[in-house]
Motif scaffolding. Structure first.
Motif, PDB file in Angstrom:
ATOM      1  N   ASP A  48       0.846  -1.195   0.000  1.00 32.29           N
ATOM      2  CA  ASP A  48       0.000   0.000   0.000  1.00 32.29           C
ATOM      3  C   ASP A  48       0.879   1.243   0.000  1.00 32.29           C
ATOM      4  OD1 ASP A  48       0.833  -0.708   2.550  1.00 32.29           O
ATOM      5  OD2 ASP A  48      -0.827   0.299   3.534  1.00 32.29           O
ATOM      6  N   LEU A  49       0.344   2.319  -0.548  1.00 30.05           N
ATOM      7  CA  LEU A  49       1.112   3.549  -0.731  1.00 30.05           C
ATOM      8  C   LEU A  49       0.455   4.713  -0.005  1.00 30.05           C
ATOM      9  CD1 LEU A  49       1.708   3.233  -4.582  1.00 30.05           C
ATOM     10  CD2 LEU A  49       3.334   2.697  -2.774  1.00 30.05           C
ATOM     11  N   LEU A  50       1.257   5.693   0.344  1.00 33.87           N
ATOM     12  CA  LEU A  50       0.704   6.963   0.803  1.00 33.87           C
ATOM     13  C   LEU A  50       0.329   7.737  -0.449  1.00 33.87           C
ATOM     14  CD1 LEU A  50       3.231   8.042   3.571  1.00 33.87           C
ATOM     15  CD2 LEU A  50       0.946   7.134   3.866  1.00 33.87           C
ATOM     16  N   HIS A  51      -0.893   8.172  -0.520  1.00 28.70           N
ATOM     17  CA  HIS A  51      -1.375   8.869  -1.707  1.00 28.70           C
ATOM     18  C   HIS A  51      -1.413  10.365  -1.414  1.00 28.70           C
ATOM     19  CE1 HIS A  51      -4.095  10.118  -4.928  1.00 28.70           C
ATOM     20  NE2 HIS A  51      -3.667   9.033  -5.533  1.00 28.70           N
ATOM     21  N   PRO A  52      -0.613  11.165  -2.131  1.00 28.03           N
ATOM     22  CA  PRO A  52      -0.536  12.607  -1.843  1.00 28.03           C
ATOM     23  C   PRO A  52      -1.885  13.317  -1.887  1.00 28.03           C
ATOM     24  CG  PRO A  52       1.186  11.978  -3.385  1.00 28.03           C
ATOM     25  CD  PRO A  52       0.296  10.778  -3.210  1.00 28.03           C
ATOM     26  N   PHE A  60      -5.500  16.727   5.192  1.00 28.33           N
ATOM     27  CA  PHE A  60      -4.874  16.645   6.503  1.00 28.33           C
ATOM     28  C   PHE A  60      -3.617  17.499   6.631  1.00 28.33           C
ATOM     29  CE2 PHE A  60      -6.957  12.637   5.485  1.00 28.33           C
ATOM     30  CZ  PHE A  60      -7.918  12.606   6.474  1.00 28.33           C
ATOM     31  N   CYS A  61      -2.820  17.537   5.595  1.00 27.99           N
ATOM     32  CA  CYS A  61      -1.568  18.293   5.638  1.00 27.99           C
ATOM     33  C   CYS A  61      -1.060  18.490   4.216  1.00 27.99           C
ATOM     34  CB  CYS A  61      -0.521  17.577   6.486  1.00 27.99           C
ATOM     35  SG  CYS A  61      -0.001  15.980   5.843  1.00 27.99           S
ATOM     36  N   ASP A  62      -0.021  19.284   4.087  1.00 29.32           N
ATOM     37  CA  ASP A  62       0.585  19.542   2.792  1.00 29.32           C
ATOM     38  C   ASP A  62       1.478  18.353   2.431  1.00 29.32           C
ATOM     39  OD1 ASP A  62       1.953  20.425   0.568  1.00 29.32           O
ATOM     40  OD2 ASP A  62       2.804  22.199   1.543  1.00 29.32           O
ATOM     41  N   PRO A  63       1.110  17.556   1.420  1.00 31.45           N
ATOM     42  CA  PRO A  63       1.923  16.386   1.081  1.00 31.45           C
ATOM     43  C   PRO A  63       3.332  16.730   0.624  1.00 31.45           C
ATOM     44  CG  PRO A  63       0.118  16.646  -0.493  1.00 31.45           C
ATOM     45  CD  PRO A  63      -0.064  17.680   0.570  1.00 31.45           C
ATOM     46  N   ALA A  64       3.571  17.967   0.218  1.00 26.94           N
ATOM     47  CA  ALA A  64       4.915  18.378  -0.179  1.00 26.94           C
ATOM     48  C   ALA A  64       5.869  18.404   1.011  1.00 26.94           C
ATOM     49  CB  ALA A  64       4.872  19.754  -0.845  1.00 26.94           C
ATOM     50  N   LYS A  65       5.321  18.399   2.232  1.00 24.64           N
ATOM     51  CA  LYS A  65       6.159  18.422   3.435  1.00 24.64           C
ATOM     52  C   LYS A  65       6.453  17.019   3.958  1.00 24.64           C
ATOM     53  CE  LYS A  65       4.869  22.992   4.872  1.00 24.64           C
ATOM     54  NZ  LYS A  65       5.724  23.829   5.624  1.00 24.64           N
ATOM     55  N   ILE A  66       5.990  15.984   3.250  1.00 23.90           N
ATOM     56  CA  ILE A  66       6.224  14.609   3.691  1.00 23.90           C
ATOM     57  C   ILE A  66       7.283  13.972   2.807  1.00 23.90           C
ATOM     58  CG2 ILE A  66       5.214  12.320   3.992  1.00 23.90           C
ATOM     59  CD1 ILE A  66       2.581  13.679   4.658  1.00 23.90           C
ATOM     60  N   LEU A  67       8.338  13.527   3.440  1.00 26.33           N
ATOM     61  CA  LEU A  67       9.396  12.790   2.760  1.00 26.33           C
ATOM     62  C   LEU A  67       9.221  11.325   3.122  1.00 26.33           C
ATOM     63  CD1 LEU A  67      12.033  12.665   1.131  1.00 26.33           C
ATOM     64  CD2 LEU A  67      13.251  13.034   3.289  1.00 26.33           C
TER      65      LEU A  67
END
Length: 160
Positions: free
Chosen positions: A19-23, A29-36
């Motif tokens: 399974d993947l984290l989907h931006p 919930f949050c800005d996906p650009a801030k998730i590495l």
């Protein structure tokens, strides 16, 4: 935490996880650009990455998904690293695989409220707390709020 504090997040997962984290799914919930996202070969490798990141302190929130129990030594190493880096670490551990080293342990369950049509009501239970009491909070996610930091609200429990 990421939404309320607008912080960067390092999310550590094992590469075999299908399974993947989907931006787009993270946008409410949050800005996906801030998730590495760090994909590691094993839990041991992931714990090493987490420990070094916590100790460094350059990423305010580090999350790891675990599929095996976390032993006392590994848990204590993470605690010391988080304290040294003034960072928060969150281990997502399946039910029953907790760690004795954890400062707190939480469980999140959906709550079905017949009086309300939405499905966003949750009960967050603090089931272990080394420095305080145990308690339940009922929270509701309100995606209509323009600011992600304002979308989570503590509410009264549903009437039984």
């Amino acid at each position: 935490m990421a939404a309320q504090n607008h912080v960067r997040v390092l999310w550590i997962r094992q590469e075999w996880s299908s399974d993947l984290l989907h931006p787009v799914g993270l946008l409410p919930f949050c800005d996906p650009a801030k998730i590495l996202l760090a994909r590691v070969g094993s839990q041991v490798e992931g714990l090493a990455v987490m420990e070094e990141t916590l100790r460094d302190g350059s990423v305010p929130l580090v999350i790891i998904e675990l599929d095996q129990p976390l032993d006392l030594t590994a848990g204590r190493r993470l605690q010391l690293a988080a304290k040294a880096g003034d960072t928060t670490g969150l281990c997502i551990i399946p039910e029953g695989l907790g760690s004795n080293a954890a400062e707190t342990r939480w469980r999140c369950d959906p709550v079905f409220d017949a009086d309300r049509a939405d499905s966003t009501l949750m009960r967050w239970s603090l089931i272990k707390n080394k420095s305080g009491t145990l308690c339940d909070w009922y929270v509701r996610w309100d995606a209509t709020k323009p600011n992600p930091a304002d979308r989570l609200a503590v509410v009264s429990p549903p009437v039984q």
